[in-house]
Enzyme design. Sequence first.
Site, mmCIF file in Angstrom:
data_model
loop_
_atom_site.group_PDB
_atom_site.id
_atom_site.type_symbol
_atom_site.label_atom_id
_atom_site.label_comp_id
_atom_site.label_asym_id
_atom_site.label_seq_id
_atom_site.Cartn_x
_atom_site.Cartn_y
_atom_site.Cartn_z
ATOM 1 N N ARG A 90 2.736 9.858 -5.279
ATOM 2 C CA ARG A 90 3.250 9.108 -4.127
ATOM 3 C C ARG A 90 4.739 9.374 -3.930
ATOM 4 O O ARG A 90 5.207 9.516 -2.795
ATOM 5 C CB ARG A 90 3.000 7.613 -4.337
ATOM 6 C CG ARG A 90 3.569 6.758 -3.219
ATOM 7 C CD ARG A 90 3.286 5.293 -3.409
ATOM 8 N NE ARG A 90 3.833 4.514 -2.318
ATOM 9 C CZ ARG A 90 3.618 3.212 -2.137
ATOM 10 N NH1 ARG A 90 2.870 2.535 -2.998
ATOM 11 N NH2 ARG A 90 4.145 2.578 -1.112
ATOM 12 N N CYS A 164 -9.150 -2.493 5.074
ATOM 13 C CA CYS A 164 -7.691 -2.511 5.068
ATOM 14 C C CYS A 164 -7.240 -3.957 5.190
ATOM 15 O O CYS A 164 -7.951 -4.789 5.763
ATOM 16 C CB CYS A 164 -7.160 -1.681 6.239
ATOM 17 S SG CYS A 164 -5.344 -1.595 6.334
ATOM 18 N N TYR A 244 2.714 0.064 10.916
ATOM 19 C CA TYR A 244 2.669 1.522 10.763
ATOM 20 C C TYR A 244 3.023 2.244 12.058
ATOM 21 O O TYR A 244 3.375 3.423 12.029
ATOM 22 C CB TYR A 244 1.286 1.973 10.278
ATOM 23 C CG TYR A 244 1.029 1.646 8.835
ATOM 24 C CD1 TYR A 244 1.433 2.494 7.820
ATOM 25 C CD2 TYR A 244 0.380 0.469 8.475
ATOM 26 C CE1 TYR A 244 1.211 2.193 6.486
ATOM 27 C CE2 TYR A 244 0.146 0.146 7.147
ATOM 28 C CZ TYR A 244 0.569 1.009 6.153
ATOM 29 O OH TYR A 244 0.350 0.695 4.839
#
Length: 421
Positions: A90, A164, A244
């Site tokens: 990551r 999610c 996002y």
Amino acid sequence: MKLTVVGGGSTYTPELIDGFARLRDTLPVEELVLVDPAAERLELVGGLARRIFARQGHDGRIVTTSDLDAGVDGADAVLLQLRVGGQAARQQDETWPLECGCVGQETTGAGGLAKALRTVPVVLDIAERVRRTNPNAWIIDFTNPVGIVTRALLQAGHKAVGLCNVAIGFQRKFAGLLGLTPSDVHLDHVGLNHLTWETGVRLGGPEGEDVLPKLLGEHGEAIAGDLHLPRTLLDRLGVVPSYYLRYFYAHDEVVRELGTKPSRAAEVAAMEEQLLRMYGDPALDEKPELLAKRGGAYYSEAAVDLAAGLLGGGGSPYQVVNTLNRGTLPFLPDDAVIEVQAAVGPKGPTPLAVPAVDPLFAGLMANVTAYEDLALTAALRGGRDLVFKALLAHPLVGQYAYAEGLTDRLIAHNREHLAWA
């Protein structure tokens, strides 16, 4: 009822355990198996999990194992929450895209593609082993990028649903602002995973009064502040975008910010070290407050609702899931995976009808869907050219010079995880 969590050694897991304990009437788990190859982490997480169950009076059995086949054997549902390459991968996903002037993020853009390439083959192997052991088990995917991973699973014929926590987070936030209980708030939630908009906030259910205009009028400043977007933008759009969307709506601003502060991966890695030390304390028998900063808020409640619906035990009547489009959004292919409200039952999710989508949102969805299709092809077949095409198609990249540079960096940083590289 037996549930298996693959990636059970994750620091997320106590959040999930807490939900299973609190909501045992909704989802009566008799055996919970935590599967993870990291034995030391698994021991720490498993010990805390048992103490949480004991504190809350849950008599279910918690088993830890590194044997995947044994862990999924006889499971009614298998939850996937793994991270191929761990926080080190990551950290790379969030760093090298910045060298090309692009967003460095673990689920979207070039970093998101790298994660998809590492993850899809591993998840498909796990799913095949689940199918051999127990073909009737549902697979619930919380592993990012959820849209691409869920599409891979469904394309391979698995009984899979993507999950999610963005929608349930908005639901809880809006309920608090309106002075309501979460069950009173129904979201008109539409888009792709990590590319969604709340186009309505309804009272009581899908046919209820839409109070989104009121919500924006009275609380727009607070909502915009949480999203790090201007209040004026929300007023002009008339919707609440996922946080996002800031990577798209304020790309250059975000890139500048990311270049001046430690990566989120570094923050999370430090937090995980602290959490694991806390998990090792035999006196700790509840999830620590620090876990809320780790991410994944309300994941456990969403997971319990979804598993209960799929296994016939109840849960909320409508849930936001990632599932096949099948005409729900007519401007996308039927085999695209979308994130919308659905009625969930033992046969799987059935998306609710979605009103006509503003072209401003539909166009971006179509673009990202095309990227996801190319990304999945690259993950399944491999090869530099397919990686380049996927990057060129992504709206956060879109220029051939960027795509070339990002392709070279992606492959260089991920060789150990790419069989074809």
